[in-house]
Write a protein that holds these residues in place. Sequence first.
Motif, short mmCIF file in Angstrom:
data_model
loop_
_atom_site.label_atom_id
_atom_site.label_comp_id
_atom_site.label_asym_id
_atom_site.label_seq_id
_atom_site.Cartn_x
_atom_site.Cartn_y
_atom_site.Cartn_z
N ILE A 21 0.72 -1.14 0.02
CA ILE A 21 0.21 -0.23 0.13
C ILE A 21 0.91 1.36 0.02
N ILE A 22 0.39 2.20 -0.74
CA ILE A 22 1.49 3.60 -0.88
C ILE A 22 0.34 4.75 -0.45
N ASP A 23 1.16 5.48 0.44
CA ASP A 23 0.44 6.60 0.91
C ASP A 23 -1.21 6.24 1.65
N PRO A 24 -1.16 5.62 2.73
CA PRO A 24 -2.46 5.10 3.09
C PRO A 24 -3.23 6.17 4.28
N PHE A 25 -3.59 7.22 3.38
CA PHE A 25 -4.56 8.21 3.82
C PHE A 25 -5.86 7.58 4.08
N LEU A 26 -6.36 7.21 5.03
CA LEU A 26 -8.00 6.64 5.04
C LEU A 26 -8.47 7.52 6.25
N THR A 27 -8.11 7.33 7.33
CA THR A 27 -8.83 8.17 8.50
C THR A 27 -8.74 9.50 8.18
N GLY A 28 -9.86 10.09 7.94
CA GLY A 28 -10.07 11.31 7.89
C GLY A 28 -10.19 11.84 6.22
N ASN A 29 -9.96 10.79 5.45
CA ASN A 29 -10.41 10.68 3.84
C ASN A 29 -11.90 10.78 3.79
N PRO A 30 -12.45 12.04 3.09
CA PRO A 30 -13.84 11.78 2.91
C PRO A 30 -14.22 11.06 1.96
N VAL A 31 -13.41 10.23 1.26
CA VAL A 31 -13.95 9.50 -0.18
C VAL A 31 -13.49 8.15 0.12
N ALA A 32 -12.78 7.70 1.30
CA ALA A 32 -12.19 6.50 1.42
C ALA A 32 -13.21 5.36 1.75
N THR A 33 -13.17 4.26 1.21
CA THR A 33 -14.14 3.31 1.42
C THR A 33 -13.77 2.04 2.10
N VAL A 34 -12.56 2.10 2.89
CA VAL A 34 -12.24 1.19 3.85
C VAL A 34 -11.41 1.95 4.95
N SER A 35 -11.12 1.15 5.87
CA SER A 35 -10.57 1.72 7.55
C SER A 35 -9.19 1.06 7.34
N PRO A 36 -8.23 1.70 8.30
CA PRO A 36 -7.03 0.83 8.43
C PRO A 36 -7.10 -0.47 9.09
N LYS A 37 -8.22 -0.90 9.65
CA LYS A 37 -8.00 -2.18 10.19
C LYS A 37 -8.49 -3.25 9.03
N ASP A 38 -8.87 -2.66 7.92
CA ASP A 38 -9.41 -3.53 6.76
C ASP A 38 -8.00 -3.92 5.96
N ILE A 39 -7.06 -3.38 6.19
CA ILE A 39 -5.87 -3.36 5.39
C ILE A 39 -5.11 -4.78 5.73
N ARG A 40 -4.50 -5.34 4.72
CA ARG A 40 -3.62 -6.55 4.88
C ARG A 40 -2.61 -6.42 3.95
N VAL A 41 -1.45 -6.17 4.30
CA VAL A 41 -0.29 -5.84 3.49
C VAL A 41 1.14 -6.23 3.79
N ASP A 42 2.01 -6.38 3.09
CA ASP A 42 3.55 -6.83 3.35
C ASP A 42 4.30 -5.66 3.33
N ALA A 43 3.97 -4.46 3.07
CA ALA A 43 4.67 -3.05 3.24
C ALA A 43 3.87 -2.07 2.92
N VAL A 44 4.41 -0.98 3.52
CA VAL A 44 3.68 0.50 3.58
C VAL A 44 4.83 1.26 2.93
N LEU A 45 4.32 1.98 1.60
CA LEU A 45 5.61 2.80 1.02
C LEU A 45 4.93 4.37 1.13
N LEU A 46 5.57 5.34 1.55
CA LEU A 46 5.39 6.75 1.58
C LEU A 46 6.19 7.51 0.61
N THR A 47 5.56 8.31 0.01
CA THR A 47 6.03 9.51 -0.99
C THR A 47 6.58 10.51 -0.43
N HIS A 48 6.01 10.77 0.76
CA HIS A 48 6.62 12.15 1.71
C HIS A 48 5.65 12.30 2.90
N GLY A 49 6.03 13.22 3.77
CA GLY A 49 5.36 13.26 5.04
C GLY A 49 4.08 13.88 5.43
N HIS A 50 3.56 14.68 4.42
CA HIS A 50 2.19 15.42 4.64
C HIS A 50 1.11 14.40 5.05
#
Length: 227
Positions: A21-50
């Motif tokens: 998963i890349i840039d996982p902005f879910l909580t507070g994202n008004p258009v997101a359809t999943v929550s962090p607890k739904d995510i099953r991944v092997d790594a998280v990648l971030l493009t930057h810190g915002h």
Amino acid sequence: MKITYYGHSCVLVEAEGKRIIIDPFLTGNPVATVSPKDIRVDAVLLTHGHGDHFGDCIEIAKANACPIVAVYELAEYCKSQGAEAYGMNIGGSHVFDGFKVKFTLAFHSSSLAVGDSWIYMGEPGGILLTIGGKTFFHAGDTGLFGDMRLIGEMNDIDAAALPIGDSLTMGPEDALVAAEWLRAAHVLPVHYNTFEGIRQDVSSFCDRLGEKGIQGHPLKPGESFEI
């Protein structure tokens, strides 16, 4: 390779049994359809810190016992929050278990609000993610820059995520140029319509991509395409 869009700039890439998963902005994202607890991944990648890219990375990494891969300063901050993290920098690449990550230039800024202060989180970047012989390029938040042509010449990019929101990143006109320079057959528009200031007509943008022989994917949050 299966690519799922979760709104704003959050993208899930799946191939050969790996889920990134890349840039996982879910909580507070008004258009997101999943929550962090739904995510099953092997790594998280971030493009930057915002915050609209850093998002729920700490919670997701801890819940999945997986690393956060980010530019060095950002990775160190993630470690300070109790997450496993692997620090890299612009131009560097690393082969992980089943996938390869390389950071490219991006022209933007990178900081995170912590309390009443903004903390510098290293340079922003784009990400070249290669799994199973296919490469996905997430441009991160960036303006158009000439070396996008070089990135396209040096890498066989199958699909690219490009911001089109304007104001805080490049807009549709510049993103059309970037798409041609990157030589990707598939383009996923990102970083638009989450908030009022970045409203765009994504269908029109994808129609214009089609005129250039590029397949645009105007996905709604939760939708996917495969290459």
